[in-house]
Design a protein around this motif. Structure first.
Motif, PDB file in Angstrom:
ATOM      1  N   SER A 105      64.498  60.335  14.547  1.00  0.00           N
ATOM      2  CA  SER A 105      63.426  60.145  15.736  1.00  0.00           C
ATOM      3  C   SER A 105      63.601  59.633  17.296  1.00  0.00           C
ATOM      4  N   THR A 106      64.560  60.735  17.604  1.00  0.00           N
ATOM      5  CA  THR A 106      65.088  61.655  19.138  1.00  0.00           C
ATOM      6  C   THR A 106      64.127  62.547  19.158  1.00  0.00           C
ATOM      7  N   CYS A 107      64.446  63.570  20.193  1.00  0.00           N
ATOM      8  CA  CYS A 107      63.986  63.827  20.763  1.00  0.00           C
ATOM      9  C   CYS A 107      65.392  65.853  20.758  1.00  0.00           C
ATOM     10  N   LEU A 108      64.779  66.536  20.329  1.00  0.00           N
ATOM     11  CA  LEU A 108      65.471  68.152  19.322  1.00  0.00           C
ATOM     12  C   LEU A 108      64.725  69.608  20.891  1.00  0.00           C
ATOM     13  N   GLY A 109      64.991  70.030  20.446  1.00  0.00           N
ATOM     14  CA  GLY A 109      64.739  71.267  21.188  1.00  0.00           C
ATOM     15  C   GLY A 109      65.648  72.711  21.408  1.00  0.00           C
ATOM     16  N   TRP A 110      64.734  73.535  22.625  1.00  0.00           N
ATOM     17  CA  TRP A 110      65.505  74.877  22.520  1.00  0.00           C
ATOM     18  C   TRP A 110      65.715  75.073  24.128  1.00  0.00           C
ATOM     19  N   PHE A 111      66.772  75.927  24.373  1.00  0.00           N
ATOM     20  CA  PHE A 111      67.367  76.297  25.821  1.00  0.00           C
ATOM     21  C   PHE A 111      67.647  78.049  25.316  1.00  0.00           C
ATOM     22  N   ARG A 112      67.253  78.411  26.651  1.00  0.00           N
ATOM     23  CA  ARG A 112      68.249  80.516  26.778  1.00  0.00           C
ATOM     24  C   ARG A 112      68.941  80.381  27.932  1.00  0.00           C
ATOM     25  N   GLN A 113      69.958  81.376  27.982  1.00  0.00           N
ATOM     26  CA  GLN A 113      69.848  81.346  29.010  1.00  0.00           C
ATOM     27  C   GLN A 113      70.915  83.527  28.440  1.00  0.00           C
ATOM     28  N   ALA A 114      70.428  83.775  29.788  1.00  0.00           N
ATOM     29  CA  ALA A 114      70.446  85.231  29.718  1.00  0.00           C
ATOM     30  C   ALA A 114      71.855  85.188  30.785  1.00  0.00           C
ATOM     31  N   PRO A 115      71.708  86.854  31.415  1.00  0.00           N
ATOM     32  CA  PRO A 115      73.292  87.208  31.809  1.00  0.00           C
ATOM     33  C   PRO A 115      72.965  87.012  33.329  1.00  0.00           C
ATOM     34  N   GLY A 151      64.502  76.156  29.315  1.00  0.00           N
ATOM     35  CA  GLY A 151      63.997  75.249  28.425  1.00  0.00           C
ATOM     36  C   GLY A 151      62.954  75.297  28.402  1.00  0.00           C
ATOM     37  N   VAL A 152      62.907  75.683  26.577  1.00  0.00           N
ATOM     38  CA  VAL A 152      62.337  76.684  25.855  1.00  0.00           C
ATOM     39  C   VAL A 152      60.807  75.832  25.470  1.00  0.00           C
ATOM     40  N   ALA A 153      61.433  74.587  24.193  1.00  0.00           N
ATOM     41  CA  ALA A 153      60.728  73.974  23.468  1.00  0.00           C
ATOM     42  C   ALA A 153      61.309  73.202  23.311  1.00  0.00           C
ATOM     43  N   ALA A 154      60.394  72.158  23.602  1.00  0.00           N
ATOM     44  CA  ALA A 154      61.228  70.466  22.512  1.00  0.00           C
ATOM     45  C   ALA A 154      60.133  69.980  22.174  1.00  0.00           C
ATOM     46  N   ILE A 155      60.695  68.863  20.869  1.00  0.00           N
ATOM     47  CA  ILE A 155      59.741  68.428  19.985  1.00  0.00           C
ATOM     48  C   ILE A 155      60.227  67.315  19.475  1.00  0.00           C
ATOM     49  N   ASN A 192      56.542  70.459  23.391  1.00  0.00           N
ATOM     50  CA  ASN A 192      56.028  70.529  25.490  1.00  0.00           C
ATOM     51  C   ASN A 192      56.971  71.818  24.810  1.00  0.00           C
ATOM     52  N   TYR A 193      56.074  72.638  25.709  1.00  0.00           N
ATOM     53  CA  TYR A 193      56.728  74.749  25.406  1.00  0.00           C
ATOM     54  C   TYR A 193      56.728  75.263  27.311  1.00  0.00           C
ATOM     55  N   ALA A 194      57.356  76.214  27.731  1.00  0.00           N
ATOM     56  CA  ALA A 194      57.633  76.430  28.767  1.00  0.00           C
ATOM     57  C   ALA A 194      56.549  77.593  28.533  1.00  0.00           C
ATOM     58  N   ASP A 195      56.268  77.336  29.795  1.00  0.00           N
ATOM     59  CA  ASP A 195      54.750  77.634  30.268  1.00  0.00           C
ATOM     60  C   ASP A 195      55.291  79.727  29.959  1.00  0.00           C
ATOM     61  N   SER A 196      56.531  80.337  29.965  1.00  0.00           N
ATOM     62  CA  SER A 196      56.930  81.352  29.462  1.00  0.00           C
ATOM     63  C   SER A 196      56.500  81.674  28.278  1.00  0.00           C
ATOM     64  N   VAL A 197      56.595  80.689  27.125  1.00  0.00           N
ATOM     65  CA  VAL A 197      56.405  81.268  25.650  1.00  0.00           C
ATOM     66  C   VAL A 197      55.163  80.148  24.872  1.00  0.00           C
ATOM     67  N   LYS A 198      54.599  79.531  25.846  1.00  0.00           N
ATOM     68  CA  LYS A 198      53.233  79.273  25.558  1.00  0.00           C
ATOM     69  C   LYS A 198      52.941  79.684  25.014  1.00  0.00           C
ATOM     70  N   GLY A 199      51.560  79.540  23.196  1.00  0.00           N
ATOM     71  CA  GLY A 199      51.549  80.878  22.370  1.00  0.00           C
ATOM     72  C   GLY A 199      52.143  81.526  21.466  1.00  0.00           C
ATOM     73  N   ARG A 200      53.515  81.563  22.022  1.00  0.00           N
ATOM     74  CA  ARG A 200      53.472  82.447  21.173  1.00  0.00           C
ATOM     75  C   ARG A 200      54.909  82.384  20.603  1.00  0.00           C
ATOM     76  N   PHE A 201      55.400  81.421  21.202  1.00  0.00           N
ATOM     77  CA  PHE A 201      56.819  80.590  20.499  1.00  0.00           C
ATOM     78  C   PHE A 201      56.281  78.683  19.769  1.00  0.00           C
ATOM     79  N   ILE A 254      65.245  69.869  29.423  1.00  0.00           N
ATOM     80  CA  ILE A 254      66.617  70.832  28.389  1.00  0.00           C
ATOM     81  C   ILE A 254      67.101  71.732  30.180  1.00  0.00           C
ATOM     82  N   ALA A 255      66.348  72.250  30.157  1.00  0.00           N
ATOM     83  CA  ALA A 255      66.377  73.068  31.197  1.00  0.00           C
ATOM     84  C   ALA A 255      67.496  72.542  32.199  1.00  0.00           C
ATOM     85  N   ALA A 256      67.900  71.447  32.656  1.00  0.00           N
ATOM     86  CA  ALA A 256      69.094  70.392  33.306  1.00  0.00           C
ATOM     87  C   ALA A 256      70.214  69.800  32.581  1.00  0.00           C
ATOM     88  N   SER A 257      70.855  70.270  31.417  1.00  0.00           N
ATOM     89  CA  SER A 257      71.629  69.482  30.391  1.00  0.00           C
ATOM     90  C   SER A 257      71.155  68.037  30.475  1.00  0.00           C
TER      91      SER A 257
END
Length: 125
Positions: free
Chosen positions: A31-41, A47-51, A58-67, A107-110
């Protein structure tokens, strides 16, 4: 002991697809929230996506429609289907659990309680 273990990363060409998995153990996350984040050098964490409850996403604008984020509670696994990959998607991808509030900005804010060690994704042009 709570463990989140990512898998499915690797190399892909631009336009290709990858599916990431995150196996969750030792934690009744249903019943909690799960998600993905990414970090490049050299770049900020994104934050990429949450469910939540397999429905609210909930999706980041950069991945909407693709992820697409999804979860299979019977398998205790979180997924991230990544299509139409771009070189700028190259990063280390991490899953997170107990995200509050349930949003990619959190997610981006940890603002999560648990996270995995990550899986590397590399996209070539």
């Amino acid at each position: 002991q709570v463990q989140l273990v990512e898998s499915g990363g690797g190399s892909a060409q631009a336009g290709g697809s990858l599916r990431l998995s995150c196996k969750v153990s030792g934690y009744g996350y249903y019943s909690t929230c799960l998600g993905w984040f990414r970090q490049a050098p050299g770049k900020a964490r994104e934050g990429v996506a949450a469910i939540r409850n397999s429905v609210n996403t909930n999706y980041a604008d950069s991945v909407k429609g693709r992820f697409t984020i999804s979860q299979d509670n019977a398998k205790n696994t979180l997924y991230l289907q990544m299509n139409s990959l771009r070189p700028e998607d190259t990063a280390m991808y991490y899953c997170a659990a107990d995200v509050v509030p349930c949003a990619v900005d959190a997610i981006a804010a940890s603002d999560y309680k648990y996270r995995g060690r990550g899986t590397q994704v590399a996209v070539s042009s």
